[in-house]
Motif scaffolding. Structure first.
Motif, short mmCIF file in Angstrom:
data_model
loop_
_atom_site.label_atom_id
_atom_site.label_comp_id
_atom_site.label_asym_id
_atom_site.label_seq_id
_atom_site.Cartn_x
_atom_site.Cartn_y
_atom_site.Cartn_z
N GLU A 198 -1.53 3.29 3.77
CA GLU A 198 -1.35 4.19 4.89
C GLU A 198 -0.57 5.43 4.45
O GLU A 198 0.38 5.33 3.68
N GLN A 230 -8.21 -7.78 2.22
CA GLN A 230 -6.98 -8.37 2.75
C GLN A 230 -6.59 -9.64 1.98
O GLN A 230 -5.40 -9.96 1.88
N GLU A 255 -4.87 -8.07 -1.18
CA GLU A 255 -3.97 -6.93 -1.00
C GLU A 255 -2.57 -7.18 -1.58
O GLU A 255 -1.98 -6.28 -2.18
N ARG A 312 -9.86 0.77 4.34
CA ARG A 312 -9.79 1.82 5.36
C ARG A 312 -8.62 1.59 6.31
O ARG A 312 -8.40 0.48 6.79
N THR A 313 -7.86 2.63 6.56
CA THR A 313 -6.82 2.61 7.58
C THR A 313 -6.94 3.90 8.38
O THR A 313 -7.38 4.93 7.86
N TRP A 314 -6.53 3.85 9.64
CA TRP A 314 -6.73 5.03 10.50
C TRP A 314 -5.87 6.21 10.05
O TRP A 314 -6.18 7.36 10.34
N ARG A 315 -4.79 5.95 9.33
CA ARG A 315 -3.95 7.05 8.84
C ARG A 315 -4.18 7.37 7.37
O ARG A 315 -3.59 8.28 6.83
N GLY A 316 -5.03 6.60 6.71
CA GLY A 316 -5.30 6.83 5.30
C GLY A 316 -6.43 7.81 5.09
O GLY A 316 -6.98 8.38 6.04
N ARG A 329 -4.64 6.14 -2.85
CA ARG A 329 -3.28 6.06 -2.37
C ARG A 329 -2.62 7.44 -2.33
O ARG A 329 -1.88 7.76 -1.40
N SER A 363 -0.25 -0.87 1.60
CA SER A 363 -1.00 -0.74 2.85
C SER A 363 -1.98 0.41 2.81
O SER A 363 -2.91 0.48 3.61
N GLY A 368 -3.57 9.29 0.67
CA GLY A 368 -2.97 8.84 1.91
C GLY A 368 -1.54 9.28 2.06
O GLY A 368 -0.88 8.92 3.03
#
Length: 205
Positions: free
Chosen positions: A25, A163, A166, A55-59, A201, A23, A204
């Motif tokens: 994240e 996606q 992934e 892109r992820t909001w926590r990555g 990774r 993910s 993140g």
């Protein structure tokens, strides 16, 4: 070329271990200011769309661009855009070029402190590795694209989405590492994109 060490000392204690999650994240660890930032300059839209999908909001923060220029100019552009704003700068490039030109790119990247994620003959080979192992050389980038279309009938260069690939990310990294460690001239076929994925990774965590 190995990824440049991050500038921010508060991240210096990172283990460097590549996690098993796909993910991308990161674990909750505090403020947004702790997120690492990456500048990714891509050769084309296919690569740009793939990495934008990471892109992820926590990555880590990913700034992804695809300047319309030749390989050498793209690496130089990456060097010019290096700043304290980014922890790591990467160029994602195909290598359907003669060996001398690839060597020149590697030297230019080293001089500019830019990381390279080279795929031979093309980025499509990296996408192939998400689905299956492949070690037979390709005659051309077009041949790699044809192979990808055969195993992913719905795929097209203009509709690439992270996606859609992934689930095979971990397998792609494992297969790519077996083929090449990412140093020096890339053999046909190979992809050092696994090194960039590993850096993202780790950023993140």
């Amino acid at each position: 070329m190995p990824p440049k060490s991050p500038k921010r000392s508060k991240r210096a204690a990172r283990t460097g271990k590549v996690g098993r999650e796909t993910s991308l994240e990161r674990r909750p660890s505090g403020s947004r200011e702790e997120r690492l930032s990456f500048l990714l300059l891509c050769e084309g839209k296919t690569e740009k769309d793939y990495f934008t999908g990471m892109r992820t909001w926590r990555g880590p923060q990913l700034a992804v661009d695809a300047p319309k220029c030749d390989h050498r100019s793209l690496v130089r552009e990456a060097g010019l855009r290096r700043s304290d704003e980014y922890d790591e700068v990467w160029c994602i490039l195909d290598t359907e070029l003669d060996d001398q030109l690839v060597q020149d790119l590697i030297r230019e990247a080293q001089k500019s402190e830019v990381n390279l994620a080279l795929s031979s003959p093309s980025f499509e080979f990296w996408l192939i590795l998400h689905t299956k192992e492949h070690s037979r050389p390709f005659m051309s980038a077009r041949a790699a694209e044809k192979e990808l279309k055969a195993i992913r009938p719905g795929w097209s260069k203009s509709s690439t989405k992270f996606q859609d690939f992934e689930d095979g990310l971990e397998d792609a990294c494992t297969r790519a590492r077996k083929l090449h460690d990412g140093e020096g001239l890339p053999p046909n076929p190979s992809s050092a994109v696994w090194r960039l994925v590993g850096a993202i990774r780790r950023g993140g965590e």
